[in-house]
Write an enzyme that holds these catalytic residues in place. Structure first.
Site, mmCIF file in Angstrom:
data_model
loop_
_atom_site.group_PDB
_atom_site.id
_atom_site.type_symbol
_atom_site.label_atom_id
_atom_site.label_comp_id
_atom_site.label_asym_id
_atom_site.label_seq_id
_atom_site.Cartn_x
_atom_site.Cartn_y
_atom_site.Cartn_z
ATOM 1 C CG ASP A 97 -2.298 -0.192 1.063
ATOM 2 O OD1 ASP A 97 -2.928 0.762 0.062
ATOM 3 O OD2 ASP A 97 -3.018 -1.226 1.379
ATOM 4 C CG ASP A 199 -5.484 4.759 1.115
ATOM 5 O OD1 ASP A 199 -6.266 3.910 0.901
ATOM 6 O OD2 ASP A 199 -5.529 5.712 1.937
ATOM 7 C CD GLU A 255 -9.225 3.314 -1.774
ATOM 8 O OE1 GLU A 255 -10.089 2.661 -0.781
ATOM 9 O OE2 GLU A 255 -8.442 3.987 -1.194
ATOM 10 C CG HIS A 332 -8.853 -2.917 3.718
ATOM 11 N ND1 HIS A 332 -8.361 -2.647 2.433
ATOM 12 C CD2 HIS A 332 -8.460 -1.687 4.227
ATOM 13 C CE1 HIS A 332 -8.174 -1.815 2.036
ATOM 14 N NE2 HIS A 332 -8.341 -0.809 3.255
ATOM 15 C CG ASP A 333 -11.509 0.289 3.548
ATOM 16 O OD1 ASP A 333 -11.184 0.255 4.649
ATOM 17 O OD2 ASP A 333 -11.176 1.017 2.638
#
Length: 557
Positions: A97, A199, A255, A332-333
């Site tokens: 990330d 991100d 993202e 994960h979100d």
């Protein structure tokens, strides 16, 4: 753009919940090392590793304190080096990330900016004077409440914090800041990692002067076009490409918050000099109101027709405009796919298989989130068990700003909290699911007795074995990554069906409902060869009946 990287299967690891090697209840890098063969056996050839940088954990690693060191509870830099080597020994790439929209308020840059208003680091962030004893503008945080946090040591100064108050937005207009981000990237690429997942990368540019959004409306306002995919974002990524990315053959994924197909084309088009793939969130936010996952005004109701509309909107746009997507239904979100889009009770196995097959048969690169390969489900956590700042904060926001009763606010959080996706990985049916020998940091789902890796390895009809077969099919033909998408029976209310056309032709048929359906099959498909199915199958006939969540793929002869 490297075609070999796009034609990959990516397995996402959220390290805190993957595997605990030292019995402190927290997953770590050595734990990941001990389970790499699971990922290799699954057939994934890339790992996306969520942040392992040093962090105060206000947002569990997405608030970075030091980009050049490892969070001690995860291990050491030697452990990280060993993980990179071990992945490569198995033919697996490792993507990290890149969290570059913001840092932690404990980062040395931010601490230097606080201690000296004349420091060059002051301009690495957005410090502004308040207006009439209020925040500098009316923007709302993506986690609820004001997007500004007051500096305690200064009388009327605030800093921009679009996520938690401890995540301080970076000012990408500053060329020194951009140079520092590139230095971080070089450090990790030189260590041997194989790319980055970037991100909220379409939020790195903010409107000049940080103007109010909807200034005539009361209350905090979502700043959307003031902060998302602004023209400068593309300039910054082109600069990054010229300086770094063009010299590397890894996978670079963006993202995108509220991204559109038009901007996805700019970020990840065939001729783009920015990124290989983009994520969108239209599917995982289906049934939500326009303000996101905790906007309950649609009561999270959605139809298969809406799902199909979103699916084909993005798949067909990616073909027409020649850009590439990272395809996912959980991460994960966002909560577990089978709980959100399938039937976690009566048709758990069938619907989990169908959803994994859909991800793997879609144009672009499939992303499998840890536990998705065995059909892990959401867990209705009581408030005392919540660990996610977003959930804890938004429960308060829903009560104060939306005037919701406490119990209603709690139910909304329980349904949509990120904690749903973060319960420990279920390796065995042991007391702590084989994740640890001690009580984990977050509650283990009791259904680990029925849903775990060990049992599914031994069951040829399991979700895990089916997912391995689906991954093998995806990897067998670049048509799945790059080929055309042709909808079949697009008006059918429950069947999601399409052709994948490239070097070969394939017909994908998926019943997204919990009851049996009927549909016609064109004569051109009758002689098709069934390559994979989640129920025992007979031949294709002109009038087909599919059972609940039945899914098949045919090679068209």
């Amino acid at each position: 753009m490297q075609k070999s990287s796009i034609h990959s299967v990516v397995y996402q690891i959220w390290p805190r919940s993957f595997m605990d090697s030292n019995d402190d209840g927290i997953g770590d890098i050595k734990g990941i090392l001990s389970r790499l063969d699971h990922i290799k056996d699954l057939g994934a050839n890339q790992i996306w590793l969520s942040p392992v940088y040093r962090s105060p954990n206000h947002d569990y690693g997405y608030d970075v304190q030091d980009y050049y060191s490892i969070q001690p509870e995860f291990g050491t830099m030697d452990d990280m080096d060993a993980l990179i080597r071990a992945c490569h020994d198995r033919g697996i790439g490792l993507i990290m990330d890149l969290v570059a929209n913001h840092t932690s308020d404990q980062h040395p840059w931010f601490q230097a900016a606080l201690s000296d208003v004349g420091s060059k680091y002051r301009d690495f962030y957005f410090f502004r004077e308040g207006k009439l004893n209020r925040e500098p503008n009316n923007w709302i945080s993506l986690f609820g409440g004001s997007a500004w946090t007051k500096v305690d040591s200064e009388e009327n100064t605030y800093y921009l914090s679009l996520f938690t108050p401890n995540q301080c937005d970076l000012n990408w207009r500053n060329p020194e800041l951009r140079a520092e981000i590139r230095r971080i990237m070089r450090f990790w690429l030189d260590k041997g990692i194989d790319g980055f997942r970037m991100d909220v990368i379409n939020m790195i540019s903010k409107i000049p002067d940080l103007l109010d959004k909807n200034p005539h409306k009361k209350g905090y306002q979502f700043a959307d076009d003031h902060i998302i995919s602004r023209p400068e974002s593309f300039d910054y990524l082109l600069e990054m490409y010229d300086a770094i990315l063009q010299d590397h053959t890894g996978l670079f994924v963006g993202e995108g918050v509220l991204i559109s197909p038009e901007s996805a084309k700019l970020y990840s088009g065939k001729d783009s000099k920015m990124l290989d793939l983009m994520f969108h969130f239209d599917t995982v936010l289906i049934g939500c109101g326009p303000l996101g996952k905790y906007d309950f005004r649609r009561f999270y109701r959605w139809t298969i027709k809406e799902f199909k509309t979103i699916y084909f909107k993005w798949q067909l746009a990616s073909v027409q405009d020649e850009f590439f997507l990272g395809n996912f239904l959980s991460n994960h979100d966002n909560g577990r796919a089978v709980s959100r889009f399938g039937d976690e009770k009566k048709y758990h196995k069938e619907s989990a298989k169908a959803l994994n097959l859909l991800t793997l048969m879609s144009r672009g690169t499939p992303f499998i989130y840890q536990g998705e390969e065995i059909g892990m489900t959401n867990l209705k956590l009581e408030q005392e068990d919540w660990r996610d700042f977003e959930a804890i904060n938004d429960c308060v926001v829903l009560q104060k700003m939306m005037h919701l009763p406490k119990q209603f606010a709690k139910k909304i959080i329980q349904k949509m909290t990120r904690d749903n996706a973060r319960t420990p990985m279920q390796w065995t049916n042991d007391v702590y699911a084989g994740f640890s020998h001690v009580q984990p940091w977050l509650k283990v789902n009791p259904n680990k007795n029925e849903i775990n890796v060990l049992d599914q390895i031994q069951d040829q009809d399991s979700i895990l074995c089916f997912t391995k077969q689906a991954i093998e099919l995806y990897k067998s033909d670049p048509t799945f990554a790059f080929g055309n998408v042709l909808p079949y029976l697009p008006k059918h209310s429950e069947l999601l069906a399409f052709e994948r056309v490239g070097g070969h032709r394939y017909l994908v048929l998926i019943n997204l409902s919990k009851h049996s359906i009927q549909f016609p099959i064109d004569d051109a498909y009758i002689e098709g060869e069934c390559l994979i199915a989640n129920y025992p199958v007979g031949p294709l006939v002109t009038k087909m009946v599919f059972r609940p969540y039945e899914a098949r793929v045919y090679r068209v002869i």
